[in-house]
Scaffold this active site. Sequence first.
Site, PDB file in Angstrom:
ATOM      1  N   THR A  27     130.697  96.991  38.691  1.00  0.00           N
ATOM      2  CA  THR A  27     131.377  96.009  37.833  1.00  0.00           C
ATOM      3  C   THR A  27     132.786  95.850  38.394  1.00  0.00           C
ATOM      4  OG1 THR A  27     132.218  97.746  36.408  1.00  0.00           O
ATOM      5  CG2 THR A  27     130.138  96.732  35.745  1.00  0.00           C
ATOM      6  N   VAL A  86     134.512 106.087  40.012  1.00  0.00           N
ATOM      7  CA  VAL A  86     135.775 105.367  39.828  1.00  0.00           C
ATOM      8  C   VAL A  86     136.012 104.439  41.025  1.00  0.00           C
ATOM      9  CG1 VAL A  86     138.260 105.576  39.443  1.00  0.00           C
ATOM     10  CG2 VAL A  86     136.695 107.290  38.462  1.00  0.00           C
ATOM     11  N   LYS A  87     136.139 103.148  40.702  1.00  0.00           N
ATOM     12  CA  LYS A  87     136.325 102.142  41.755  1.00  0.00           C
ATOM     13  C   LYS A  87     137.829 101.953  41.983  1.00  0.00           C
ATOM     14  CE  LYS A  87     134.046  97.726  42.671  1.00  0.00           C
ATOM     15  NZ  LYS A  87     133.463  96.574  41.967  1.00  0.00           N
ATOM     16  N   VAL A  88     138.250 102.191  43.214  1.00  0.00           N
ATOM     17  CA  VAL A  88     139.682 102.216  43.550  1.00  0.00           C
ATOM     18  C   VAL A  88     139.943 101.215  44.679  1.00  0.00           C
ATOM     19  CG1 VAL A  88     141.554 103.715  44.372  1.00  0.00           C
ATOM     20  CG2 VAL A  88     139.724 104.693  42.981  1.00  0.00           C
TER      21      VAL A  88
END
Length: 193
Positions: A27, A86-88
């Site tokens: 997402t 966790v999208k970083v």
Amino acid sequence: MKFFIDTANLEQIKEANELGVLDGVTTNPSLMAKEGIKGQEAILNHYVTICNLVNGPVSAEVISTDFNGMVKEGEKLAALHKNIVVKVPMIKDGVKAIKWFTQNNIKTNCTLVFSAAQALLAAKAGATMVSPFIGRVDDGNWDGIQLIEQIRLIYDNYGFNTEILAASIRTSLHIVRCAEAGADIATCPLPSI
Ligand code: E4P
């Protein structure tokens, strides 16, 4: 090759999951906004709902762009469910944050990757996954598939176990070409499959 769906739409996630070939979800803040999910509490609850629908990694993106903000947000996201990744973003503080998350056993997906050098940096920091945006690379008149090939070669040369998550996929041909080039995962919206 693993298939992820790139959406925050619960109906599409359920439909893809029912096909029996769905391995995870990605997402981003604009996909959340598209579904009308606004405010921190609603966004966090939506991630939990997605995690309860799909048995696989669910990428949840941080909004902060500074190291402390990303760490604070990422810890909160990771605590929501064991499947959260966790999208970083691939920015300077993002690399630092990925290293911090790696040292603290929090899985990461390094997003907004447009070059092999960025993918190498993400792997050095210990990213669990790296997301080259192949459609957007193509939009800039470069070759998104060639980027996947370069990253595959570099990761294999040095034994990095960061997974290559081909993102910004626009067509099923993109998926096939990514599979040929050795991407570990492809993520795309349901209509692109
Ligand atoms: C992946 O994680 C991204 O959310 C996505 O693939 C971006 O794709 P776009 O170029 O269609 O915005």
